[in-house]
Design a protein around this motif. Structure first.
Motif, mmCIF file in Angstrom:
data_model
loop_
_atom_site.group_PDB
_atom_site.id
_atom_site.type_symbol
_atom_site.label_atom_id
_atom_site.label_comp_id
_atom_site.label_asym_id
_atom_site.label_seq_id
_atom_site.Cartn_x
_atom_site.Cartn_y
_atom_site.Cartn_z
ATOM 1 N N ILE E 9 0.848 -1.287 -0.183
ATOM 2 C CA ILE E 9 -0.260 0.192 0.076
ATOM 3 C C ILE E 9 0.874 1.274 -0.039
ATOM 4 O O ILE E 9 1.934 1.343 0.851
ATOM 5 C CB ILE E 9 -0.935 -0.059 1.249
ATOM 6 N N GLY E 10 0.556 2.295 -0.921
ATOM 7 C CA GLY E 10 1.402 3.470 -1.046
ATOM 8 C C GLY E 10 1.436 4.097 0.449
ATOM 9 O O GLY E 10 0.783 3.936 1.155
ATOM 10 N N GLY E 11 2.374 5.236 0.267
ATOM 11 C CA GLY E 11 2.312 6.133 1.477
ATOM 12 C C GLY E 11 3.564 5.746 2.319
ATOM 13 O O GLY E 11 3.964 6.756 3.341
ATOM 14 N N ARG E 12 4.562 4.722 2.210
ATOM 15 C CA ARG E 12 5.747 4.609 3.029
ATOM 16 C C ARG E 12 6.598 5.800 2.564
ATOM 17 O O ARG E 12 6.714 6.085 1.451
ATOM 18 C CB ARG E 12 6.350 3.193 2.863
ATOM 19 N N THR E 13 7.296 6.202 3.492
ATOM 20 C CA THR E 13 8.522 7.039 3.517
ATOM 21 C C THR E 13 9.721 6.491 2.820
ATOM 22 O O THR E 13 9.732 5.323 2.791
ATOM 23 C CB THR E 13 8.964 7.525 4.739
ATOM 24 N N ILE E 14 10.517 7.408 2.057
ATOM 25 C CA ILE E 14 11.537 6.898 1.413
ATOM 26 C C ILE E 14 12.744 6.170 2.569
ATOM 27 O O ILE E 14 13.381 5.149 2.230
ATOM 28 C CB ILE E 14 12.547 7.977 0.732
ATOM 29 N N GLU E 15 12.788 6.629 3.674
ATOM 30 C CA GLU E 15 13.378 5.977 4.868
ATOM 31 C C GLU E 15 13.003 4.441 5.067
ATOM 32 O O GLU E 15 13.732 3.641 5.097
ATOM 33 C CB GLU E 15 13.207 6.732 6.112
ATOM 34 N N GLN E 16 11.671 4.251 5.116
ATOM 35 C CA GLN E 16 11.124 2.924 5.366
ATOM 36 C C GLN E 16 11.619 2.214 3.930
ATOM 37 O O GLN E 16 11.832 1.186 4.228
ATOM 38 C CB GLN E 16 9.575 3.197 5.406
ATOM 39 N N LYS E 17 11.539 2.720 2.949
ATOM 40 C CA LYS E 17 11.741 2.008 1.831
ATOM 41 C C LYS E 17 13.215 1.548 1.676
ATOM 42 O O LYS E 17 13.738 0.413 1.432
ATOM 43 C CB LYS E 17 11.411 2.819 0.342
ATOM 44 N N ARG E 18 14.148 2.468 2.278
ATOM 45 C CA ARG E 18 15.381 2.425 2.186
ATOM 46 C C ARG E 18 15.939 1.352 3.235
ATOM 47 O O ARG E 18 16.589 0.147 2.905
ATOM 48 C CB ARG E 18 16.177 3.656 2.778
ATOM 49 N N ALA E 19 15.253 1.306 4.296
ATOM 50 C CA ALA E 19 15.482 0.102 5.400
ATOM 51 C C ALA E 19 14.965 -1.174 4.642
ATOM 52 O O ALA E 19 15.625 -2.190 5.136
ATOM 53 C CB ALA E 19 14.755 0.565 6.647
ATOM 54 N N MET E 20 13.961 -1.092 4.247
ATOM 55 C CA MET E 20 13.137 -2.329 3.715
ATOM 56 C C MET E 20 14.155 -3.107 2.822
ATOM 57 O O MET E 20 14.399 -4.324 2.808
ATOM 58 C CB MET E 20 11.877 -2.296 3.029
ATOM 59 N N VAL E 21 14.650 -2.311 1.719
ATOM 60 C CA VAL E 21 15.350 -3.107 0.685
ATOM 61 C C VAL E 21 16.655 -3.534 1.162
ATOM 62 O O VAL E 21 17.170 -4.686 0.864
ATOM 63 C CB VAL E 21 15.407 -2.100 -0.520
ATOM 64 N N LYS E 22 17.313 -2.843 2.207
ATOM 65 C CA LYS E 22 18.597 -3.363 2.731
ATOM 66 C C LYS E 22 18.031 -4.778 3.827
ATOM 67 O O LYS E 22 18.744 -5.597 3.479
ATOM 68 C CB LYS E 22 19.076 -2.153 4.102
ATOM 69 N N GLU E 23 17.116 -4.597 4.460
ATOM 70 C CA GLU E 23 16.706 -5.801 5.351
ATOM 71 C C GLU E 23 16.348 -6.984 4.486
ATOM 72 O O GLU E 23 16.729 -8.101 4.897
ATOM 73 C CB GLU E 23 15.905 -5.233 6.399
ATOM 74 N N VAL E 24 15.509 -6.855 3.475
ATOM 75 C CA VAL E 24 15.124 -7.773 2.571
ATOM 76 C C VAL E 24 16.198 -8.427 1.910
ATOM 77 O O VAL E 24 16.456 -9.945 1.757
ATOM 78 C CB VAL E 24 13.905 -7.384 1.608
ATOM 79 N N THR E 25 17.255 -7.556 1.125
ATOM 80 C CA THR E 25 18.309 -8.128 0.664
ATOM 81 C C THR E 25 19.186 -8.929 1.568
ATOM 82 O O THR E 25 19.559 -10.118 1.209
ATOM 83 C CB THR E 25 19.013 -7.075 0.315
ATOM 84 N N GLU E 26 19.526 -8.453 2.890
ATOM 85 C CA GLU E 26 20.287 -9.342 3.908
ATOM 86 C C GLU E 26 19.369 -10.676 4.436
ATOM 87 O O GLU E 26 20.088 -11.603 4.222
ATOM 88 C CB GLU E 26 20.327 -8.340 5.299
ATOM 89 N N ALA E 27 18.136 -10.468 4.398
ATOM 90 C CA ALA E 27 17.298 -11.799 4.792
ATOM 91 C C ALA E 27 17.699 -12.859 3.463
ATOM 92 O O ALA E 27 17.821 -13.888 3.785
ATOM 93 C CB ALA E 27 15.979 -11.554 4.790
ATOM 94 N N LEU E 28 17.897 -12.225 2.302
ATOM 95 C CA LEU E 28 18.135 -13.384 1.086
ATOM 96 C C LEU E 28 19.452 -13.824 1.305
ATOM 97 O O LEU E 28 19.715 -15.076 1.002
ATOM 98 C CB LEU E 28 17.745 -12.487 -0.085
ATOM 99 N N VAL E 29 20.336 -13.027 1.332
ATOM 100 C CA VAL E 29 21.688 -13.360 1.474
ATOM 101 C C VAL E 29 22.064 -14.421 2.573
ATOM 102 O O VAL E 29 22.714 -15.395 2.211
ATOM 103 C CB VAL E 29 22.835 -12.066 1.533
ATOM 104 N N LYS E 30 21.428 -14.071 3.688
ATOM 105 C CA LYS E 30 21.471 -14.940 4.893
ATOM 106 C C LYS E 30 20.856 -16.370 4.532
ATOM 107 O O LYS E 30 21.428 -17.384 5.075
ATOM 108 C CB LYS E 30 20.977 -14.337 5.980
ATOM 109 N N THR E 31 19.834 -16.437 3.979
ATOM 110 C CA THR E 31 19.161 -17.650 3.948
ATOM 111 C C THR E 31 19.143 -18.558 2.593
ATOM 112 O O THR E 31 18.991 -19.693 2.732
ATOM 113 C CB THR E 31 17.595 -17.271 4.082
ATOM 114 N N ILE E 32 19.360 -17.852 1.647
ATOM 115 C CA ILE E 32 19.539 -18.436 0.301
ATOM 116 C C ILE E 32 20.820 -18.339 -0.262
ATOM 117 O O ILE E 32 21.128 -19.145 -1.238
ATOM 118 C CB ILE E 32 18.287 -18.595 -0.741
#
Lengths: 62, 62, 62, 62, 62, 62
Positions: E9-32
């Motif tokens: 859902i739209g409306g997230r801030t760029i800071e939230q997006k910045r944190a999200m892509v970082k964390e999701v990327t780390e989650a993938l690196v760590k698990t697969i």
């Protein structure tokens, strides 16, 4: 970017896929001025019982 | 247009898919006034080990 | 599941979208025996300059 | 929402997928403040002959 | 690969997006066990009138 | 079929898009032997704050 997702009816040979990704990539480089190495292509081979036009499954179409 | 992509758990019969694409197409024609033959539907059958809700794979859910 | 992604030409009213999601959901419940609350629908409104058939942009088609 | 679609090269174990969906879901809950149970993840295992970078199929890359 | 598409859902801030892509990327690196630089993420901000659960548009849900 | 979805960074002109859909369609016709009129292309213009490589938003990359 760009990321290209291609849904197509399954059954093409790997040679056809090899040629396709090369030509589609060149088409993008030539027309939207992107870097060749930045182009990602995903191919999804579809079964005829999983595609429909006008409410009719492809496998049911003459 | 419209193009409809449907991800669903695998295992449905071709009769179910046949009925689904027919009914979904009629639903679109009736509500958004598009031409029947313009409606394209793609079905992707998903395995339960490739879907997750709330961080848990479907195959791990009771 | 199921998750439905619908790409359609922009410009439909919210009433049309309201009716569409209702009817498409009923079509799925009726034909593939899924739970109504499990059906997720995503609508993407497309611009005519971002869709092409047969190599021609929709906005360039008569 | 959110709905997450992950295309990745096939061959990962179910344990890796189990850990992945858990961690990705936590990452979303933590950073965009969504409800855990609202996060849906779809995984698509890709064959190396169906992915290309820079115009070359993955299976043809050294 | 992997390529991750996130509909939210739209409306997230760029800071939230910045944190999200970082964390999701780390989650993938760590698990697969993929390379960090190989992870591509696409975010699609969705309007509440373009998402539906159980046949009801999000904007019509209390 | 085939249906092609192209995610690319926004900002291209309509002339570039016009040329792109023409060339991509020709590439497909030439390599996988499909009918020109059967090729459907969807273009999604992406904002730099909605794309990430290696955990970093495009708008944050030098």
């Amino acid at each position: 970017m760009p990321i290209v997702q291609i849904e197509m009816i399954g059954g093409r040979t790997i040679e056809q896929k090899r040629a396709m990704v090369k030509e589609v990539t060149e088409a993008l480089v030539k027309t939207i001025n992107c870097k060749r190495e930045s182009v990602k292509i995903i191919i999804r081979d579809m079964e005829k019982h999983n595609i429909a036009d006008g409410g009719v499954l492809k496998c049911d179409q003459s």
